[in-house]
Design an enzyme around this catalytic site. Structure first.
Site, PDB file in Angstrom:
ATOM      1  N   CYS A 120      39.021  41.168  72.108  1.00  0.00           N
ATOM      2  CA  CYS A 120      39.292  42.271  71.171  1.00  0.00           C
ATOM      3  C   CYS A 120      38.089  42.647  70.317  1.00  0.00           C
ATOM      4  O   CYS A 120      38.112  43.674  69.632  1.00  0.00           O
ATOM      5  CB  CYS A 120      40.483  41.939  70.283  1.00  0.00           C
ATOM      6  SG  CYS A 120      41.968  41.600  71.234  1.00  0.00           S
ATOM      7  N   HIS A 253      40.126  46.497  64.339  1.00  0.00           N
ATOM      8  CA  HIS A 253      40.875  46.224  65.569  1.00  0.00           C
ATOM      9  C   HIS A 253      42.364  46.332  65.254  1.00  0.00           C
ATOM     10  O   HIS A 253      42.841  45.790  64.252  1.00  0.00           O
ATOM     11  CB  HIS A 253      40.522  44.818  66.073  1.00  0.00           C
ATOM     12  CG  HIS A 253      41.402  44.360  67.188  1.00  0.00           C
ATOM     13  ND1 HIS A 253      41.697  45.159  68.271  1.00  0.00           N
ATOM     14  CD2 HIS A 253      42.072  43.187  67.382  1.00  0.00           C
ATOM     15  CE1 HIS A 253      42.505  44.498  69.083  1.00  0.00           C
ATOM     16  NE2 HIS A 253      42.754  43.307  68.567  1.00  0.00           N
ATOM     17  N   ASN A 283      48.433  46.478  70.555  1.00  0.00           N
ATOM     18  CA  ASN A 283      47.083  45.898  70.587  1.00  0.00           C
ATOM     19  C   ASN A 283      46.476  46.176  71.961  1.00  0.00           C
ATOM     20  O   ASN A 283      46.925  45.608  72.964  1.00  0.00           O
ATOM     21  CB  ASN A 283      47.192  44.392  70.317  1.00  0.00           C
ATOM     22  CG  ASN A 283      45.849  43.679  70.355  1.00  0.00           C
ATOM     23  OD1 ASN A 283      44.842  44.247  70.794  1.00  0.00           O
ATOM     24  ND2 ASN A 283      45.825  42.437  69.925  1.00  0.00           N
TER      25      ASN A 283
END
Ligand code: ACO
Length: 326
Positions: A120, A253, A283
């Site tokens: 990520c 993020h 996500n």
């Protein structure tokens, strides 16, 4: 000698058409005896929907339309691009890189291309690398892309992880410039935390050895994320000799609304200064920051000349930040 900087001149993104709301997922999981609810997912994460890719499409199929949109926004042609970096943990193939596949699909040849694998944090890592390669004269006009099909890695019997992730891609064109652009970057990793967020399986002798599905200790990730994101933010601000009060937009993020708002609070930034897309995308790992950036730009929130802080955190454990002027 004047310093050479890099500047984002165009953004783009792409989401696969299949949108899965929390209630869609609740119904699908119930068929397998897995219990969850829209209320639990929204309250703990802020996620309301995510997009899943069709089985015959890969990360490169998401990356290409995102890159084309970014090039169109920048007013550049594929032939103008002289570097392609794709941040992904879900590549089309073991090798070659997804960047090579994207290069071919865009009709580009000759320029250097490679993938960055920092889960990520991948987009922040890729942007920092592209900035360095532009600053030292190796490249002039780069495509930096985050593209993920995390749905492929999900264990739909594990409600603690399968409700969190989605698929998508975001891209920027990063060009050499006499003025910044990117003001400061800060990257870190600590491999002792490999086990708290991983997909442990690997290919060997024509078989997959070990578990090929995502494993996460959510609470351990949460605790680490909040601390390291604050440190990375302060590091880039110190490098650029700026105060948090000069940040116009925080684009973290997009994993969990609680982590994002806690990061903003620590920097004394109001929630209105945070670009939030986690409710619509879930996500999307390395794609989440460029997806949110493109959303912010196209919604008219993020404007030319504004100061933006991008922050990533993910498996590895990896983390980092990029402070930039649009
Ligand atoms: N539906 C209903 N109940 C659930 C679900 C679900 N989907 N998942 C877990 N629960 C239950 C648990 O079983 C537990 O029940 P119990 O109390 O009876 O044991 C209860 O909910 C609480 O579980 P917790 O794990 O304590 O929930 P928490 O508040 O920590 O939220 C979450 C979990 C959302 C995963 C959170 O820890 C988190 O966001 N962690 C960070 C994830 C992240 O940021 N990842 C970023 C990096 S991702 C990357 O790099 C690929």
């Amino acid at each position: 000698m004047t310093r050479r900087y890099s500047r984002i001149t165009g953004t783009g993104s792409y989401l696969p058409p299949r949108r899965v709301t929390n209630n869609d997922l609740v119904a699908e999981l119930a068929l397998q005896g897995v219990e969850t609810s829209d209320e639990w997912i929204v309250e703990r994460t802020g996620i309301r929907a995510r997009h899943f890719t069709a089985p015959d499409m890969g990360a490169s199929d998401l990356a290409v339309p995102a890159a084309q949109a970014a090039m169109q926004a920048a007013g550049v042609q594929p032939a103008d691009i002289d570097l392609i970096i794709v941040a992904t943990s879900t590549p089309d193939m073991v090798f070659p890189s997804t960047a090579a596949i994207v290069q071919h699909k865009l009709g580009i040849s000759g320029c250097p291309v490679f993938d960055v694998q920092a889960v990520c944090s991948g987009f922040v890592y890729a942007l920092a690398v592209a900035d360095a390669l532009i600053a030292n004269g190796t490249a002039h006009r780069a495509l930096v892309i985050g593209a993920e099909v995390f749905s492929r890695l999900l264990d739909f019997k594990d409600r603690t992880t399968c409700v969190l992730f989605g698929d998508g891609a975001g891209a920027v064109v990063l060009e050499a410039s006499d003025t910044p652009g990117i003001l400061a970057t800060d990257l870190h990793a600590d491999g002792k935390h490999v086990d708290i967020l991983c997909v442990p399986g690997h290919v060997s002798g024509g078989q997959i050895l070990g578990d090929p599905l995502l494993k996460m200790d959510g609470q351990a990730v949460f605790k680490l994320a909040v601390g390291v994101l604050d440190k990375a933010a302060r590091a880039v601000l110190a490098k650029a000799e700026m105060e948090a009060s000069s940040i116009d937009w925080l684009i973290p993020h997009q994993a969990n609304i609680r982590i994002m708002l806690s990061t903003a609070r620590k920097l004394h930034l109001p929630p209105e200064k945070v670009v939030v897309t986690v409710q619509d995308h879930g996500n999307t790992s390395a794609a989440s920051i460029p997806l949110a950036l493109d959303h912010g730009v196209r919604a008219g929130q993020v404007k030319l000349g504004q100061t933006v802080l991008l922050e990533g955190v993910g498996g590895g454990f990896t983390w980092g930040a990029v402070l930039l002027k649009m």
